[in-house]
Design a protein around this motif. Structure first.
Motif, PDB file in Angstrom:
ATOM      1  N   ILE A 186       0.876  -1.180   0.000  1.00  0.00           N
ATOM      2  CA  ILE A 186       0.000   0.000   0.000  1.00  0.00           C
ATOM      3  C   ILE A 186       0.912   1.230   0.000  1.00  0.00           C
ATOM      4  O   ILE A 186       1.655   1.453   0.963  1.00  0.00           O
ATOM      5  N   SER A 187       0.884   1.995  -1.094  1.00  0.00           N
ATOM      6  CA  SER A 187       1.811   3.120  -1.231  1.00  0.00           C
ATOM      7  C   SER A 187       1.079   4.439  -1.393  1.00  0.00           C
ATOM      8  O   SER A 187       0.060   4.516  -2.096  1.00  0.00           O
ATOM      9  N   ASP A 188       1.614   5.476  -0.734  1.00  0.00           N
ATOM     10  CA  ASP A 188       1.122   6.830  -0.946  1.00  0.00           C
ATOM     11  C   ASP A 188       1.473   7.271  -2.367  1.00  0.00           C
ATOM     12  O   ASP A 188       2.496   6.860  -2.938  1.00  0.00           O
ATOM     13  N   ALA A 189       0.631   8.096  -2.955  1.00  0.00           N
ATOM     14  CA  ALA A 189       0.873   8.546  -4.332  1.00  0.00           C
ATOM     15  C   ALA A 189       1.976   9.599  -4.400  1.00  0.00           C
ATOM     16  O   ALA A 189       2.870   9.535  -5.254  1.00  0.00           O
ATOM     17  N   ARG A 190       1.931  10.579  -3.479  1.00  0.00           N
ATOM     18  CA  ARG A 190       2.856  11.716  -3.533  1.00  0.00           C
ATOM     19  C   ARG A 190       4.031  11.483  -2.583  1.00  0.00           C
ATOM     20  O   ARG A 190       3.900  11.563  -1.362  1.00  0.00           O
ATOM     21  N   MET A 191       5.168  11.148  -3.148  1.00  0.00           N
ATOM     22  CA  MET A 191       6.397  10.995  -2.354  1.00  0.00           C
ATOM     23  C   MET A 191       7.550  11.596  -3.145  1.00  0.00           C
ATOM     24  O   MET A 191       7.538  11.552  -4.393  1.00  0.00           O
ATOM     25  N   PRO A 192       8.544  12.158  -2.463  1.00  0.00           N
ATOM     26  CA  PRO A 192       9.695  12.727  -3.183  1.00  0.00           C
ATOM     27  C   PRO A 192      10.515  11.630  -3.853  1.00  0.00           C
ATOM     28  O   PRO A 192      10.484  10.469  -3.449  1.00  0.00           O
TER      29      PRO A 192
END
Length: 448
Positions: free
Chosen positions: A61-67
């Protein structure tokens, strides 16, 4: 997933949570803490890929906005390297381009908006893991089929060189195919039972029904020499009869059906068809799905969904209704009061010819007596009397409880006339009507 993991509920899937915000990771970890999963955390896409390289991951499960590496890029790389891992995108932005990228390149199974609803998130995780398990099982069976096909090809290449043993070789080939087909059928039964255990996690232990249903139906079928194919369909139906209830609220799932009103009652009437529709796309499940569709039909034609009457109701559905009602009456899922096993069987006897097939009821009582040690109703020496039929010297065959569950008298108690009068008075005060199980004394041989 190896065979051992595919046949036991002890396997704990591993869920990888990826987000550059520690607060989000902590929230998700707390949400999943009580679930039967191992949870691993990663603060970036690179760290997530390192973890996936080091250990198997069932769901990411991954967040969409990451650097550096956004969620869509991470899930696309995860799909390329580990295609059997389920993928969910978590986004707090209405970024259509990013979602399209995740769907097209990462082939995600779902995307969830932040802030999420906890119940919806838990359901999404359960569904993703169930889908992943089914997909792995399909791939395992395909691999098994390919290996057996290779063995058959090798065998056919040498058959002409072994003319004298041709008959034996053909028999061996047929046996191998039978074994492969039997394993495929057994795998479906096992898969349904594993899934039912996952679905049951929504209910407290005392409200769970599926395991007891499966075992009771197998006892009934064993004692009546019912064919293996029917037993398999009935077992799958018992495992998944209530899968259509998974969209209900927890409160509704635990409420007695007799106390449901208006909209809730309509949902209750629809759950057999909802369960059937979820299973009909699976070819080996079609017969089980038909059993499930009609298990709330009534012998007198007043059931649902199709108002079938008498023998128009499939045999498997008639048996499943007997078993479901017997177990659910004891779990408090039909009436508010939890019945004991004998009281549940008295209820079934009472409604034979209205709710249940009258020709099946006594066989079912005997199956319950073989299944549960506390069933006395199958004993010919046990009679069920009202309080006004009791007499001095009679012996209780089982505990007598008030409607509120309070123990009144223990099994083995010898009744006296004053005690009987007290029972009648207490019954009248409570506005109840007790069924008292009396053990008749064994005949004593007279001296010649």
């Amino acid at each position: 997933m190896d065979e051992q993991l595919a046949t036991t509920s002890a396997y704990r899937p591993t869920v990888l949570l990826v987000d550059d915000e520690e607060s989000i990771l902590n929230s998700l970890r707390r949400l999943l803490r009580a679930q039967p999963y191992d949870v691993v955390l990663a603060g970036s896409g690179a760290q997530a890929l390192d973890i996936m390289a080091a250990q198997p991951i069932d769901l990411i499960i991954s967040d969409a906005r990451m650097p550096v590496m956004d969620g869509a890029t991470l899930l696309a790389e995860a799909h390329r390297l580990y295609p059997n891992t389920s993928r969910i995108l978590l986004t707090g932005y209405a970024d259509l381009a990013l979602i399209i990228k995740a769907i097209n390149e990462g082939q995600i199974h779902r995307y969830v908006s932040k802030p999420w609803n906890d119940e919806d998130m838990l359901l999404t995780v359960r569904q993703s893991l169930a889908h992943q398990y089914s997909e792995r099982e399909r791939l395992r069976l395909e691999q098994l089929t390919r290996e057996q096909n290779d063995q058959l090809k090798a065998l056919n290449a040498t058959l002409e060189k072994r003319v004298e043993s041709r008959t034996g070789e053909l028999q061996q080939t047929a046996d191998m195919l039978d074994l492969a087909y039997d394993e495929l059928k057994h795998s479906y039964v096992t898969s349904t039972e594993v899934f039912s255990l996952l679905a049951n996690l929504r209910l407290p232990k005392e409200k769970q029904t599926n395991r007891a249903l499966i075992e009771l139906i197998r006892v009934y079928c064993r004692d009546r020499a019912i064919d293996e194919s029917s037993v398999r369909d009935l077992s799958m139906a018992a495992a998944l009869y209530n899968v259509g209830k998974l969209s209900w609220t927890d409160a509704m799932m635990m409420a007695p059906s007799d106390l449901l009103h208006s909209t809730e009652r309509e949902l209750y009437r629809a759950y057999p068809t909802q369960s059937e529709s979820l299973l009909m796309t699976l070819e080996p499940m079609k017969d089980a799905a038909r059993i499930i569709r009609h298990h709330q039909e009534r012998w007198d034609g007043n059931g649902h969904p199709d108002h079938l009457k008498g023998e128009a109701i499939p045999f498997g559905s008639r048996l499943l209704k007997l078993a479901v009602d017997f177990i659910e009456l004891q779990r408090g899922l039909i009436l508010e009061r939890h019945m004991n096993s004998d009281e549940a069987l008295l209820y079934i006897r009472k409604y034979a010819g209205r709710l249940y097939d009258p020709d099946m009821v006594e066989d079912f009582v005997q199956a319950c007596a073989a299944f549960l040690s506390d069933v006395t109703l199958g004993d010919p020496n046990v009679k069920v009397l009202t309080t006004r039929e009791l007499a001095d010297g009679m012996v209780l065959a089982r505990n007598l409880n008030a409607d509120n569950g309070m123990l009144l008298l223990n099994a083995g108690k010898v009744l006296t006339l004053p005690l009987v009068d007290k029972l009648i008075a207490f019954e009248a005060m409570e506005g109840a009507k007790y069924s008292v199980f009396i053990k008749e004394p064994d005949e004593v041989a007279l001296p010649s």
